[in-house]
Scaffold this motif. Structure first.
Motif, PDB file in Angstrom:
ATOM      1  N   UNK A   7       0.823  -1.203   0.000  1.00 43.79           N
ATOM      2  CA  UNK A   7       0.000   0.000   0.000  1.00 43.79           C
ATOM      3  C   UNK A   7       0.858   1.254   0.000  1.00 43.79           C
ATOM      4  N   UNK A   8       1.945   1.233   0.806  1.00 37.54           N
ATOM      5  CA  UNK A   8       2.822   2.400   0.877  1.00 37.54           C
ATOM      6  C   UNK A   8       3.520   2.632  -0.456  1.00 37.54           C
ATOM      7  N   UNK A   9       3.978   1.553  -1.108  1.00 40.50           N
ATOM      8  CA  UNK A   9       4.633   1.707  -2.403  1.00 40.50           C
ATOM      9  C   UNK A   9       3.681   2.322  -3.426  1.00 40.50           C
ATOM     10  N   UNK A  10       2.423   1.891  -3.382  1.00 44.73           N
ATOM     11  CA  UNK A  10       1.435   2.461  -4.305  1.00 44.73           C
ATOM     12  C   UNK A  10       1.189   3.939  -3.991  1.00 44.73           C
ATOM     13  N   UNK A  11       1.117   4.259  -2.688  1.00 47.46           N
ATOM     14  CA  UNK A  11       0.915   5.654  -2.289  1.00 47.46           C
ATOM     15  C   UNK A  11       2.077   6.519  -2.740  1.00 47.46           C
ATOM     16  N   UNK A  12       3.297   5.997  -2.577  1.00 50.99           N
ATOM     17  CA  UNK A  12       4.492   6.742  -2.971  1.00 50.99           C
ATOM     18  C   UNK A  12       4.490   7.008  -4.477  1.00 50.99           C
ATOM     19  N   UNK A  13       4.221   5.973  -5.260  1.00 53.11           N
ATOM     20  CA  UNK A  13       4.234   6.135  -6.719  1.00 53.11           C
ATOM     21  C   UNK A  13       3.136   7.088  -7.186  1.00 53.11           C
ATOM     22  N   UNK A  14       1.968   6.980  -6.576  1.00 61.02           N
ATOM     23  CA  UNK A  14       0.860   7.855  -6.959  1.00 61.02           C
ATOM     24  C   UNK A  14       1.185   9.316  -6.646  1.00 61.02           C
ATOM     25  N   UNK A 230      -9.675  26.084   3.363  1.00 64.91           N
ATOM     26  CA  UNK A 230     -10.357  25.791   4.621  1.00 64.91           C
ATOM     27  C   UNK A 230     -10.796  24.324   4.729  1.00 64.91           C
ATOM     28  N   UNK A 231     -11.029  23.679   3.584  1.00 64.49           N
ATOM     29  CA  UNK A 231     -11.504  22.295   3.604  1.00 64.49           C
ATOM     30  C   UNK A 231     -10.571  21.338   4.357  1.00 64.49           C
ATOM     31  N   UNK A 232      -9.246  21.367   4.085  1.00 65.42           N
ATOM     32  CA  UNK A 232      -8.367  20.428   4.797  1.00 65.42           C
ATOM     33  C   UNK A 232      -8.402  20.603   6.316  1.00 65.42           C
ATOM     34  N   UNK A 233      -8.553  21.836   6.779  1.00 65.17           N
ATOM     35  CA  UNK A 233      -8.594  22.092   8.215  1.00 65.17           C
ATOM     36  C   UNK A 233      -9.793  21.403   8.856  1.00 65.17           C
ATOM     37  N   UNK A 234     -10.972  21.523   8.240  1.00 67.14           N
ATOM     38  CA  UNK A 234     -12.159  20.879   8.790  1.00 67.14           C
ATOM     39  C   UNK A 234     -12.024  19.362   8.756  1.00 67.14           C
ATOM     40  N   UNK A 235     -11.530  18.836   7.645  1.00 67.69           N
ATOM     41  CA  UNK A 235     -11.376  17.384   7.514  1.00 67.69           C
ATOM     42  C   UNK A 235     -10.418  16.841   8.572  1.00 67.69           C
ATOM     43  N   UNK A 236      -9.313  17.532   8.801  1.00 67.92           N
ATOM     44  CA  UNK A 236      -8.335  17.084   9.788  1.00 67.92           C
ATOM     45  C   UNK A 236      -8.894  17.143  11.204  1.00 67.92           C
ATOM     46  N   UNK A 237      -9.674  18.188  11.496  1.00 76.20           N
ATOM     47  CA  UNK A 237     -10.125  18.419  12.870  1.00 76.20           C
ATOM     48  C   UNK A 237     -11.306  17.556  13.285  1.00 76.20           C
ATOM     49  N   UNK A 238     -12.155  17.173  12.348  1.00 75.15           N
ATOM     50  CA  UNK A 238     -13.369  16.443  12.688  1.00 75.15           C
ATOM     51  C   UNK A 238     -13.084  14.990  13.070  1.00 75.15           C
ATOM     52  N   UNK A 239     -13.822  14.453  14.059  1.00 77.24           N
ATOM     53  CA  UNK A 239     -13.671  13.027  14.389  1.00 77.24           C
ATOM     54  C   UNK A 239     -14.147  12.161  13.229  1.00 77.24           C
ATOM     55  N   UNK A 240     -13.518  10.998  13.057  1.00 78.73           N
ATOM     56  CA  UNK A 240     -13.854  10.100  11.941  1.00 78.73           C
ATOM     57  C   UNK A 240     -14.587   8.868  12.474  1.00 78.73           C
ATOM     58  N   UNK A 241     -15.694   8.513  11.829  1.00 80.13           N
ATOM     59  CA  UNK A 241     -16.473   7.361  12.252  1.00 80.13           C
ATOM     60  C   UNK A 241     -16.767   6.403  11.097  1.00 80.13           C
ATOM     61  N   UNK A 242     -16.026   6.551  10.014  1.00 79.21           N
ATOM     62  CA  UNK A 242     -16.204   5.640   8.884  1.00 79.21           C
ATOM     63  C   UNK A 242     -14.883   5.543   8.122  1.00 79.21           C
ATOM     64  N   UNK A 249      -9.409  12.042   5.199  1.00 85.85           N
ATOM     65  CA  UNK A 249      -8.315  12.588   5.995  1.00 85.85           C
ATOM     66  C   UNK A 249      -6.970  12.260   5.352  1.00 85.85           C
ATOM     67  N   UNK A 250      -6.836  11.015   4.904  1.00 86.31           N
ATOM     68  CA  UNK A 250      -5.582  10.617   4.276  1.00 86.31           C
ATOM     69  C   UNK A 250      -5.297  11.462   3.031  1.00 86.31           C
ATOM     70  N   UNK A 251      -6.315  11.681   2.209  1.00 89.30           N
ATOM     71  CA  UNK A 251      -6.131  12.476   0.994  1.00 89.30           C
ATOM     72  C   UNK A 251      -5.691  13.899   1.340  1.00 89.30           C
ATOM     73  N   UNK A 252      -6.270  14.468   2.409  1.00 92.61           N
ATOM     74  CA  UNK A 252      -5.877  15.820   2.833  1.00 92.61           C
ATOM     75  C   UNK A 252      -4.416  15.847   3.281  1.00 92.61           C
ATOM     76  N   UNK A 253      -3.999  14.786   3.977  1.00 95.07           N
ATOM     77  CA  UNK A 253      -2.615  14.701   4.435  1.00 95.07           C
ATOM     78  C   UNK A 253      -1.645  14.486   3.268  1.00 95.07           C
ATOM     79  N   UNK A 254      -2.043  13.654   2.314  1.00 98.07           N
ATOM     80  CA  UNK A 254      -1.187  13.387   1.157  1.00 98.07           C
ATOM     81  C   UNK A 254      -0.899  14.663   0.372  1.00 98.07           C
TER      82      UNK A 254
END
Length: 397
Positions: A7-14, A230-242, A249-254
């Motif tokens: 998964x990490x190798x795919x993330x790196x290449x992408x 502003x979108x990444x800030x809200x995504x990062x701050x909100x609790x995740x339940x799915x 969240x991962x996409x915002x971090x990437x």
């Protein structure tokens, strides 16, 4: 953090594909300068959310839910069936202080005047409004929404305490959760239409059971309506339940990783794979902590989640296998990651960027710093995601 998995190798290449595209279309210096500017903009971006509605509707509990704290935590918004807020109350998010939640005074007085109310609460400082009710929306809610719309800002109707309504209906014969939700929604919509709202939309939620009903849909809608800063800030701050929200969240971090790798490149680290300069160590420590906090991998977030779902916190912690808690990420921890597997990973990134090595090499030593930073953050993010998914699985057991 071990050797990069599939998964990490795919993330790196992408991710590197996007970086290569940017490097191929612009001058290197422009790319580096833009990356630093974008990170500065993101760092300085603020988001202010206003919560309004009649007293006792659950505004304060909803503020606490957005901050991922319980009603009884120190610093939580005060809750009660009577008016507890006479002036706008400011609550900063405990993990992401750029996000501020405002608990506004109630709107239930007979002499309510929406234009005067918005002036009193300093309308202009909020990015959007959440209009809260625990039963029926009133003429005051509709008038307030109309005034907000005139002023070109967004608002959202939220019906809280759905869990309590469900519990009351559950005792009846032939109970159906689906039908009960439908009845609640239609009742809310009917009242809003009667008060002049042409095409209202209502989110049905429970501030206590955030994983149920439409809190996740509310989160997604709010994020989609925000701009790219502003979108990444809200995504990062909100609790995740799915899992879907974890992926968001991962996409915002990437989107941040390659910018940080380019900034690291620009600093010009000595040409040895690893993180040997204070700048890179500090960057990695800060970013890894940010990842953990965004995904709830810190003691306080896990404790709050355990309280919400009724499970011992040690049970949830047992699901965390790959990453440390946020407070355990130190310069020493980062330095300890400079192992043989890291060197191999750095080489893999360099291989992917082989076509641009001559260009990147024009910044002394930067190429190795870029490769190391990119590899470490990408693999660490994949580990964080895996642990966060494991916690969700524990919650569902």
């Amino acid at each position: 953090m071990a050797m990069a998995g599939t998964n990490s190798k795919e993330s790196i290449k992408k991710g590197l594909a996007g970086m290569k595209a940017s490097l191929g279309q612009s001058r290197l210096q422009d790319v580096l300068v833009n990356a630093e500017k974008e990170l500065t903009l993101l760092k300085n971006t603020k988001l202010d959310i206003a919560f309004t509605g009649v007293s006792g509707a659950g505004k304060s509990s909803l503020v606490n839910a957005f901050r991922n704290v319980s009603d009884f935590d120190e610093g939580a918004a005060k809750t009660g069936v009577t008016q507890t807020t006479m002036d706008p109350e400011k609550y900063t998010h405990p993990k992401f202080p750029e996000l501020t939640l405002w608990d506004l005074p109630g709107t239930g007085t007979p002499e309510f005047k929406p234009k005067e109310y918005l002036k009193k609460v300093q309308f202009s400082r909020y990015d959007f409004f959440i209009i809260v009710s625990s039963d029926r929306f009133t003429v005051n809610d509709a008038m307030l929404a109309s005034e907000i719309q005139k002023m070109k800002k967004r608002f959202y109707f939220v019906r809280t305490k759905v869990d309590q309504a469900m519990e009351a209906e559950r005792r009846k014969p032939n109970f159906s959760e689906k039908e009960t939700l439908k009845v609640i929604r239609e009742y809310c919509l009917c009242n809003l239409r009667k008060e002049g709202e042409a095409d209202p939309r209502v989110f049905l939620i429970s501030s206590w059971h955030l994983n149920m009903y439409e809190f996740p849909l509310l989160q997604k809608t709010l994020a989609n309506d925000l701009n790219d800063l502003k979108r990444p800030l809200l995504i990062m701050a909100m609790p995740a339940f799915s899992r879907e929200h974890l992926q968001e969240k991962k996409a915002a971090m990437e989107a941040l990783i390659w910018k940080k790798a380019l900034v690291s490149c620009a600093v010009g680290v000595i040409p040895v794979p690893g993180v040997s300069l204070m700048f890179d160590i500090g960057l990695l420590v800060h970013t890894m902590k940010e990842f953990c906090k965004a995904f709830g991998l810190d003691d306080e977030s896990l404790r709050n989640l355990a309280n919400r779902v009724g499970k011992p916190v040690d049970v949830l912690k047992s699901a965390v296998k790959k990453t440390p808690m946020a407070n355990q990420i130190t310069p020493e921890f980062v330095q300890a990651l400079t192992t043989k597997s890291l060197l191999c990973g750095t080489a893999m990134v360099l291989e992917e960027l082989a076509d641009f090595i001559p260009v990147l090499g024009s910044i002394v030593g930067g190429v190795n710093s870029l490769a190391t930073t990119y590899f470490m953050l990408t693999v660490f993010l994949d580990d964080v995601l895996e642990d966060a998914e494991s916690i969700l699985a524990k919650v569902a057991e």
